[in-house]
Design a protein around this motif. Structure first.
Motif, PDB file in Angstrom:
ATOM      1  N   GLY A 659       0.803  -1.208   0.000  1.00  0.00           N
ATOM      2  CA  GLY A 659       0.000   0.000   0.000  1.00  0.00           C
ATOM      3  C   GLY A 659       0.835   1.257   0.000  1.00  0.00           C
ATOM      4  O   GLY A 659       2.056   1.219   0.183  1.00  0.00           O
ATOM      5  N   ILE A 661       1.075   3.703   2.161  1.00  0.00           N
ATOM      6  CA  ILE A 661       1.771   3.981   3.425  1.00  0.00           C
ATOM      7  C   ILE A 661       2.971   3.062   3.585  1.00  0.00           C
ATOM      8  O   ILE A 661       4.064   3.493   3.978  1.00  0.00           O
ATOM      9  CB  ILE A 661       0.805   3.832   4.621  1.00  0.00           C
ATOM     10  N   ALA A 678      -1.295   7.727  -4.240  1.00  0.00           N
ATOM     11  CA  ALA A 678      -2.324   7.427  -3.241  1.00  0.00           C
ATOM     12  C   ALA A 678      -3.687   7.730  -3.847  1.00  0.00           C
ATOM     13  O   ALA A 678      -4.291   8.781  -3.590  1.00  0.00           O
ATOM     14  CB  ALA A 678      -2.096   8.250  -1.979  1.00  0.00           C
ATOM     15  N   GLU A 680      -6.621   6.735  -3.286  1.00  0.00           N
ATOM     16  CA  GLU A 680      -7.740   6.882  -2.361  1.00  0.00           C
ATOM     17  C   GLU A 680      -7.362   7.760  -1.173  1.00  0.00           C
ATOM     18  O   GLU A 680      -7.921   7.628  -0.096  1.00  0.00           O
ATOM     19  CB  GLU A 680      -8.210   5.507  -1.891  1.00  0.00           C
ATOM     20  N   GLU A 682      -4.715   7.793   0.643  1.00  0.00           N
ATOM     21  CA  GLU A 682      -4.114   7.106   1.786  1.00  0.00           C
ATOM     22  C   GLU A 682      -3.025   7.956   2.436  1.00  0.00           C
ATOM     23  O   GLU A 682      -2.817   7.874   3.645  1.00  0.00           O
ATOM     24  CB  GLU A 682      -3.516   5.760   1.352  1.00  0.00           C
ATOM     25  N   ILE A 710     -12.278  10.395   4.493  1.00  0.00           N
ATOM     26  CA  ILE A 710     -11.660   9.070   4.571  1.00  0.00           C
ATOM     27  C   ILE A 710     -12.599   8.061   5.209  1.00  0.00           C
ATOM     28  O   ILE A 710     -12.498   6.862   4.970  1.00  0.00           O
ATOM     29  CB  ILE A 710     -10.334   9.145   5.368  1.00  0.00           C
ATOM     30  N   ALA A 818      -6.238   5.840  11.370  1.00  0.00           N
ATOM     31  CA  ALA A 818      -5.727   7.056  10.736  1.00  0.00           C
ATOM     32  C   ALA A 818      -4.765   7.743  11.693  1.00  0.00           C
ATOM     33  O   ALA A 818      -4.960   7.738  12.906  1.00  0.00           O
ATOM     34  CB  ALA A 818      -6.865   8.004  10.365  1.00  0.00           C
ATOM     35  N   ARG A 845      -4.798   2.891   7.585  1.00  0.00           N
ATOM     36  CA  ARG A 845      -5.528   3.199   6.344  1.00  0.00           C
ATOM     37  C   ARG A 845      -5.202   4.576   5.800  1.00  0.00           C
ATOM     38  O   ARG A 845      -5.266   4.781   4.580  1.00  0.00           O
ATOM     39  CB  ARG A 845      -7.033   3.101   6.603  1.00  0.00           C
ATOM     40  N   HIS A 846      -4.858   5.501   6.680  1.00  0.00           N
ATOM     41  CA  HIS A 846      -4.655   6.874   6.216  1.00  0.00           C
ATOM     42  C   HIS A 846      -3.555   7.548   7.022  1.00  0.00           C
ATOM     43  O   HIS A 846      -3.420   7.348   8.228  1.00  0.00           O
ATOM     44  CB  HIS A 846      -5.949   7.688   6.346  1.00  0.00           C
TER      45      HIS A 846
END
Length: 889
Positions: A659, A661, A678, A680, A682, A710, A818, A845-846
């Motif tokens: 991913g 991150i 990123a 979405e 992220e 998000i 997050a 996730r973020h």
């Protein structure tokens, strides 16, 4: 105005060189017990030297100090320093020939002194008495060291004041020359080293203290008030100095430095008020207190050894007129220990203990405190024991069964032995200090006193040690592992008592697979984490790996009856306290065949020493972690030193973090901070111009943008910043976030129901929670679903902070859906690659980065891997291995 940058300290207080309120580790800074001589330390073999009289002590200390400087300058060999008699007057406690006086002889208050009457040290680094041979199993020790780097001491120029004012005090770094801001006089404080007149209270204070003092807090409060210090310090003073704290402070006002949060300039002001004309920068008591304070500050910054030159420079910066004399006295009194550390080529293999060279090996002489010396020595001894007492695995099942029959016969014939003395007390102590790590109320879980005929604590229903497993069966579970890296780890653990495993977040599945495989073989295995969040994530991974093994068709052996149903994941605090895990065997050892410790870089020396001592010979220990994250809060860098020593098998994971991150963090690990795709959102970078804008954008992200864009609610978003102080530190951010998210008057010691908090039950441990209420017992928290009560005195003492924003050190070992990382422009001095790596890796996730440091962030990632620490564990491990090899041959 607060200092803009504070280095993280996970206990809830910043590191000493950059913040005004470093916490004192448990037991740190207190006086030596009454009647305690300066003989050998009981647990680690570190020997101090008794002072047999003023003249003899001074002479012996002077001789030792001269020898130290001679070795450092090259005028004298290290071997002669440790093997020859001191070149100077014979100290009290020795006869004319320099031989140690017999016990009980005049002037001998403890064990014979080392060279020069000070703390002796063997060539291997062990402090020993009079050049003697260390006892078997006794390893070298170490202690506290510098904070700013190997040659610098934290606090040499004083920790930063919260108000941004000068830090030197009466005898500060610039006071001796009278120049600069620190040399300027300040209202209500001493005027400089040359001013010997009475302080704010003068003769009146001395007259008020001329009579007897009440014991305990009342006496301490009386002396503190007479010296102009806050009476609120009385409770802390009694905890640090004992019931006779008042008498101690009256006799030696600088012992106030033993109280957490007190700085040298404050102790100087207090001493001047009590002593008047007798007070001066050259007071011997002042020098001794400063030495202890500097070493404690260095330990808080992570060092476990301090070179003599750095300590002398720090004392000189504090206007001690003769640092050598102060150090001499400390050596003679046994307050510091002396060690030798060989400066070998790091790539060279360890030399046998009995090897002889034609030329002298380069060394450095180190000084430290026995508390950390014993811990580091114990870790080295324990790791070497696990590695070298491990028996080879039988190749076939037939051999394993034969070995099991032999072991059963031997066990039947062996007499039953009681558990080690003090096991119950150690468990109780750990339970009190670390209970909240697992989110457990100690009052609710503390067992009642057991009847005399009851089984020993933690030994009831303990699973017996299972029969040994053959190499063939280990290979079968390794072949069925969910990944090649997991299989490699299983094979390494099968054949070694100590294994180091490295990898990122995705690699945590590999030690989980090892635990599942070991349990499938019928062995007792658990994984330990530092936090309840880590325990939850590990338990999920082990359950997933267990399901994969069940589906693979690999034959599984039945688990021992008492081990059935035991959780596969525990917290370290719960395991050591006996609240979690399998309990202990009859001999007091943890009833385990395999222990995996995750997030090993956060494992501090003292916890590691206690843990390793709890493992029996033959137990497998796997230390797993990401070498790129921040090191432990306390002194040492255990995992990094173990990897550098290369004394055990090392398995490097080949499982990448996936991913955006994961891609970003992996690049940071190799010194590259680059943009990642990123799609979405992220990863989002939010540029800001100043700290004020950084705070505003952070609140906006947490309260609005992240939940809306998000889909992660505010309660699952964590803010991470560089330190506690400054305009965008945790204190400022938490104040604004509380006002926005849970406004209230703070009626419970500054807290309201619904507040997010960070509780530090012990130095280096942070437990996130939420306030649910308060009563006479204290503040009630919900920590991951478990109730915790924080006593009132701990709330007042700073063990509890608001927790919407944490430091990266506090957040290490935990993850949130997050994360919002705040990097203001004034944070540049506190940035390192390891800090960025740790902070950016906390979001699942973020990740939003509030970036105000501009090029300083890129420079930190590319050029500053970590803040260096001076430690000795690597040297000790190499020495231990050399000794084991020599004994084996």
């Amino acid at each position: 105005m607060e200092h803009p940058v504070n280095t993280d300290h996970p206990t809830g207080a910043p590191a000493p060189a950059e913040a005004p309120e470093p916490p004192a580790p448990a037991g740190a800074g207190g006086p030596r017990p009454e009647g305690d001589d300066a003989g050998p330390a009981s647990a680690g073999g570190a020997a101090g030297a008794g002072a047999g009289g003023a003249a003899g002590s001074k002479a012996s200390a002077a001789a030792l100090a001269a020898a130290v400087r001679a070795v450092e300058s090259g005028e004298r060999s290290a071997a002669s320093f440790f093997n020859e008699a001191p070149r100077g007057p014979a100290p009290t406690g020795r006869d004319a020939a320099g031989r140690a006086a017999a016990p009980g002889a005049s002037g001998a208050s403890g064990a014979p002194a080392g060279p020069g009457g000070g703390a002796g040290a063997a060539p291997g680094g062990r402090p020993v008495a009079s050049g003697g041979t260390p006892p078997a199993g006794q390893g070298p020790g170490t202690a506290a060291a510098s904070a700013a780097g190997p040659g610098a001491v934290p606090g040499a120029s004083g920790p930063a004041r919260a108000d941004g004012g000068p830090t030197g005090g009466a005898y500060g770094p610039d006071a001796a020359s009278g120049g600069g801001q620190q040399g300027a006089a300040r209202p209500g404080g001493p005027q400089g080293p040359g001013t010997q007149g009475p302080g704010p209270h003068g003769a009146g204070a001395r007259a008020a203290l001329s009579g007897s003092l009440a014991p305990g807090i009342d006496g301490a409060r009386q002396v503190l008030a007479a010296g102009g210090a806050p009476e609120a310090l009385a409770d802390k003073a009694v905890r640090a100095l004992g019931e006779q704290a008042g008498e101690t402070l009256r006799e030696d006002p600088w012992r106030l430095l033993a109280v957490a949060g007190v700085r040298p300039e404050q102790a100087d002001t207090f001493a001047r008020a009590l002593l008047g004309p007798e007070c001066g920068p050259g007071d011997e008591r002042r020098g001794q207190a400063l030495i202890g304070w500097l070493l404690e500050q260095a330990a808080l910054a992570g060092h476990s050894a301090l070179e003599a030159s750095a300590l002398r420079a720090a004392l000189a910066a504090r206007a001690v007129p003769d640092p050598d004399e102060a150090l001499q006295t400390a050596i003679a009194e046994g307050e510091v220990l002396v060690f030798q550390d060989a400066l070998d080529d790091p790539s060279a293999p360890p030399r046998p203990a009995d090897a002889e060279d034609d030329e002298e090996r380069p060394v450095r002489l180190l000084f430290g405190l026995d508390r950390f010396a014993m811990a580091e020595e114990s870790v080295a001894d324990g790791l070497s024991r696990l590695l070298n007492t491990f028996e080879p695995v039988p190749e076939t099942d037939a051999e394993a069964e034969a070995n099991a029959s032999t072991s059963a016969s031997a066990d039947a014939e062996a007499p039953t032995e009681a558990g080690p003395e003090g096991t119950e007390e150690v468990d109780a102590e750990v339970d009190v200090d670390l209970a909240a790590e697992a989110g457990t109320d100690t009052d609710a879980t503390a067992p009642d006193t057991a009847p005399t005929d009851a089984p020993a604590p933690g030994t009831a229903d303990i699973a017996p040690r299972p029969p040994r497993v053959s190499a063939a069966r280990w290979e079968a579970v390794a072949a069925a592992a969910p990944s090649s890296s997991a299989g490699e780890l299983i094979r390494a653990a099968a054949h070694s008592g100590l294994v180091a495993h490295t990898g990122g977040e995705a690699a945590r599945a590999e030690p989980a697979a090892l635990i599942a495989a070991t349990r499938a073989l019928g062995l007792r295995a658990v994984g330990a984490t530092h936090t309840a969040d880590g325990r939850r994530r590990l338990a999920d991974l082990v359950a997933e790996a267990t399901a994969q093994y069940d589906a693979s068709g690999v034959p599984a052996a039945p688990a021992p009856a008492a081990a059935a149903g035991q959780p596969a994941a525990v917290t370290l605090g719960g395991l050591l306290a006996g609240r979690e895990g399998p309990g202990r065997d009859a001999d007091g050892s943890l009833a385990l065949d395999l222990l995996v410790v995750l997030d090993a870089p956060q494992l501090d020396l003292e916890t590691a020493a206690l843990l390793i001592e709890s493992l029996a010979d033959g137990t497998r220990l796997v230390l797993s972690g990401d070498p790129g994250v921040l090191w432990s809060a306390g002194p040492g860098r255990l995992f990094a030193d173990l990897l550098a020593a290369r004394c055990c098998p090392q398995v490097a994971s080949r499982t990448p973090d996936f991913g955006p991150i994961g891609e970003l963090v992996s690049g940071i690990g190799i010194g590259e901070l680059s943009e990642v795709e990123a799609p979405e959102k992220e990863v989002v970078m939010v540029p800001v111009r100043d700290a004020g804008e950084a705070v505003h954008r952070t609140v906006q992200l947490v309260a609005d943008s992240v939940p809306r864009a998000i889909g992660v609610p505010t309660a699952e978003t964590q803010v991470i910043t560089v330190g506690h102080g400054g305009a965008a530190g945790t204190r400022a951010l938490n104040a604004v976030l509380k006002e926005r998210l849970n406004p209230g008057p703070g009626k419970f010691g500054g807290f309201d129901p619904g507040d997010r908090v960070a509780y530090s039950p012990a130095p280096g441990r942070t437990v996130p929670g939420q306030v649910t209420g308060a009563d006479a017992d204290g503040l009630h928290l919900d920590c991951g679903g478990a109730p915790v009560v924080v006593p009132r005195d701990e709330v007042a003492g700073g063990a509890l902070r608001h927790g919407w924003a944490l430091t990266a050190h506090q957040a290490a070992g935990m993850r949130w859906p997050a994360a919002v990382v705040v990097v203001p422009g004034d944070a540049a001095p506190g940035l390192t690659r390891s800090w960025v790596y740790t902070a950016f890796g906390r979001g699942e996730r973020h990740l939003s980065v509030v970036q105000g440091a501009d090029q300083a962030l890129l420079r930190a990632v590319a050029e500053i891997p970590a803040k260096d620490r001076t430690t000795r564990l690597r040297t000790l491990l190499n020495l231990q291995q050399a000794q084991w090899q020599a004994d084996a041959s």
